[in-house]
Design a protein around this motif. Structure first.
Motif, PDB file in Angstrom:
ATOM      1  N   THR A 234      68.977 100.254  53.606  1.00 19.22           N
ATOM      2  CA  THR A 234      69.889  99.310  54.241  1.00 19.22           C
ATOM      3  C   THR A 234      69.113  98.064  54.654  1.00 19.22           C
ATOM      4  OG1 THR A 234      69.536 100.172  56.477  1.00 19.22           O
ATOM      5  CG2 THR A 234      71.231 101.254  55.151  1.00 19.22           C
ATOM      6  N   SER A 235      69.849  97.054  55.060  1.00 18.60           N
ATOM      7  CA  SER A 235      69.215  95.811  55.508  1.00 18.60           C
ATOM      8  C   SER A 235      68.511  95.971  56.847  1.00 18.60           C
ATOM      9  CB  SER A 235      70.273  94.708  55.625  1.00 18.60           C
ATOM     10  OG  SER A 235      71.299  95.110  56.523  1.00 18.60           O
ATOM     11  N   LEU A 236      68.687  97.134  57.484  1.00 24.43           N
ATOM     12  CA  LEU A 236      68.036  97.371  58.771  1.00 24.43           C
ATOM     13  C   LEU A 236      66.649  97.990  58.617  1.00 24.43           C
ATOM     14  CD1 LEU A 236      69.167  96.875  61.650  1.00 24.43           C
ATOM     15  CD2 LEU A 236      69.652  99.310  61.786  1.00 24.43           C
ATOM     16  N   ASP A 237      66.301  98.414  57.407  1.00 29.70           N
ATOM     17  CA  ASP A 237      65.040  99.130  57.205  1.00 29.70           C
ATOM     18  C   ASP A 237      63.812  98.355  57.664  1.00 29.70           C
ATOM     19  OD1 ASP A 237      66.471 101.205  56.285  1.00 29.70           O
ATOM     20  OD2 ASP A 237      66.030 100.903  54.165  1.00 29.70           O
ATOM     21  N   PRO A 238      63.699  97.036  57.407  1.00 28.85           N
ATOM     22  CA  PRO A 238      62.483  96.341  57.858  1.00 28.85           C
ATOM     23  C   PRO A 238      62.290  96.329  59.366  1.00 28.85           C
ATOM     24  CG  PRO A 238      63.645  95.049  56.190  1.00 28.85           C
ATOM     25  CD  PRO A 238      64.547  96.162  56.586  1.00 28.85           C
ATOM     26  N   TYR A 239      63.348  96.639  60.128  1.00 32.33           N
ATOM     27  CA  TYR A 239      63.263  96.545  61.593  1.00 32.33           C
ATOM     28  C   TYR A 239      63.343  97.914  62.266  1.00 32.33           C
ATOM     29  CZ  TYR A 239      64.871  92.037  59.881  1.00 32.33           C
ATOM     30  OH  TYR A 239      65.020  90.877  59.162  1.00 32.33           O
ATOM     31  N   LEU A 240      63.312  98.993  61.468  1.00 33.20           N
ATOM     32  CA  LEU A 240      63.470 100.321  62.067  1.00 33.20           C
ATOM     33  C   LEU A 240      62.319 100.659  63.006  1.00 33.20           C
ATOM     34  CD1 LEU A 240      64.844 102.504  59.131  1.00 33.20           C
ATOM     35  CD2 LEU A 240      66.041 101.715  61.170  1.00 33.20           C
ATOM     36  N   HIS A 241      61.091 100.326  62.617  1.00 32.97           N
ATOM     37  CA  HIS A 241      59.946 100.643  63.463  1.00 32.97           C
ATOM     38  C   HIS A 241      60.068  99.931  64.809  1.00 32.97           C
ATOM     39  CE1 HIS A 241      55.909 101.806  64.541  1.00 32.97           C
ATOM     40  NE2 HIS A 241      55.571 100.534  64.747  1.00 32.97           N
ATOM     41  N   TYR A 242      60.459  98.663  64.781  1.00 34.12           N
ATOM     42  CA  TYR A 242      60.615  97.919  66.022  1.00 34.12           C
ATOM     43  C   TYR A 242      61.748  98.499  66.877  1.00 34.12           C
ATOM     44  CZ  TYR A 242      62.067  94.106  69.102  1.00 34.12           C
ATOM     45  OH  TYR A 242      62.450  93.368  70.188  1.00 34.12           O
ATOM     46  N   LEU A 243      62.853  98.873  66.257  1.00 35.19           N
ATOM     47  CA  LEU A 243      63.973  99.425  67.000  1.00 35.19           C
ATOM     48  C   LEU A 243      63.623 100.772  67.622  1.00 35.19           C
ATOM     49  CD1 LEU A 243      66.916  98.513  64.608  1.00 35.19           C
ATOM     50  CD2 LEU A 243      66.327  97.419  66.762  1.00 35.19           C
ATOM     51  N   GLN A 244      62.852 101.573  66.874  1.00 33.35           N
ATOM     52  CA  GLN A 244      62.435 102.863  67.431  1.00 33.35           C
ATOM     53  C   GLN A 244      61.525 102.672  68.632  1.00 33.35           C
ATOM     54  OE1 GLN A 244      60.721 104.833  64.098  1.00 33.35           O
ATOM     55  NE2 GLN A 244      62.697 105.340  63.138  1.00 33.35           N
ATOM     56  N   GLN A 245      60.644 101.686  68.564  1.00 26.89           N
ATOM     57  CA  GLN A 245      59.788 101.410  69.714  1.00 26.89           C
ATOM     58  C   GLN A 245      60.617 100.993  70.921  1.00 26.89           C
ATOM     59  OE1 GLN A 245      57.011  98.488  68.257  1.00 26.89           O
ATOM     60  NE2 GLN A 245      55.485 100.042  67.736  1.00 26.89           N
ATOM     61  N   ARG A 246      61.592 100.111  70.695  1.00 29.45           N
ATOM     62  CA  ARG A 246      62.425  99.671  71.820  1.00 29.45           C
ATOM     63  C   ARG A 246      63.264 100.815  72.359  1.00 29.45           C
ATOM     64  NH1 ARG A 246      63.143  94.277  72.748  1.00 29.45           N
ATOM     65  NH2 ARG A 246      64.112  95.149  74.606  1.00 29.45           N
ATOM     66  N   TRP A 247      63.738 101.709  71.485  1.00 32.02           N
ATOM     67  CA  TRP A 247      64.539 102.822  71.930  1.00 32.02           C
ATOM     68  C   TRP A 247      63.688 103.808  72.741  1.00 32.02           C
ATOM     69  CZ3 TRP A 247      69.454 104.072  72.333  1.00 32.02           C
ATOM     70  CH2 TRP A 247      69.821 105.407  72.524  1.00 32.02           C
TER      71      TRP A 247
END
Length: 247
Positions: A234-247
């Protein structure tokens, strides 16, 4: 009145037809866009100054009929337009308009001859479009001529390590779902192998008819275990690592 006519002409020059018609209406002078354009076309063309750098090119009117366009290469404003692409016309124009220091043209020998005779001291250069067009054509011709040599110049791909075979359900760790599938397959086949129907087997085992039909057609219990579909990117894949850190 002359003052009103000058106002309408100015509005037409600045705003063309529709915009030029709206401006006089604000001043309580109702006019249509056709009237504004009529006054605009009555204006004499401003005298064209001799450009320092002239652009010469041809264009197709229709079929095999061509025309010549002269453009001020610095201001990009058109200067002259006539039918045909003869060297005599270019020569006559340059002799009438002296002071041209440079000319941008295409690769036509006709224009080259006309410019040389009309302005011998002017520097002739190819314009950007025809420069890129000629360069790309030349590169294409060279690549086509040496197409047989290209495979030898490509390095051989490095041997990639063999990928491990995908792990099937039989190689995975034992889970409650796998054990449940094994028991159901054995129970269903124990009844259906005696010749009983799907409906009778479903009533005896207390299962849904579709479930019994699925296990009766399967040869192994692995066919009845649900497999997890691969996740689609998905278009969210490049930001998954950052989102997991924020979560």
């Amino acid at each position: 009145s002359p003052l009103l006519q000058h106002l309408v002409e100015t509005a037409g020059v600045l705003l063309a037809g529709r915009g030029g018609a709206r401006l006089p209406q604000i001043l309580k002078v109702p006019l249509s866009r056709t009237s504004v354009l009529f006054h605009l076309m009555r204006l004499p063309l401003p005298p064209a100054a001799t450009p320092r750098v002239l652009g010469v090119d041809d264009f197709a009117l229709y079929a095999d009929v061509y025309g010549t366009l002269l453009v001020d290469a610095e201001t990009r404003l058109p200067i002259e337009l006539w039918e045909g692409r003869d060297a005599e016309q270019v020569t006559a124009w340059l002799r009438t308009h002296t002071g041209v220091g440079g000319v941008c043209r295409d690769g036509s020998l006709v224009y080259r001859q006309g410019i040389t005779e009309g302005a011998p001291e002017a520097v002739q250069a190819s314009d950007r479009f025809h420069l890129w067009q000629g360069l790309s054509k030349r590169v294409g011709d060279i690549a086509a001529a040496h197409r047989g040599c290209l495979p030898a110049a490509v390095p051989e791909p490095e041997a990639t390590p063999s990928q491990a075979e995908p792990v099937g359900p039989s190689d995975q760790a034992d889970t409650p779902a796998r054990r449940h599938a094994k028991r159901l397959l054995e129970a269903v086949h124990a009844v259906t192998d005696t010749g009983r129907s799907i409906n009778a087997t479903a009533r005896e085992l207390g299962l849904n008819r579709r479930t019994v039909s699925t296990y009766a057609r399967a040869a192994t219990w692995q066919e009845c275990v649900r497999t997890t579909r691969p996740r689609r990117p998905t278009s969210l894949d490049p930001y998954l690592h950052y989102l997991q850190q924020r979560w």
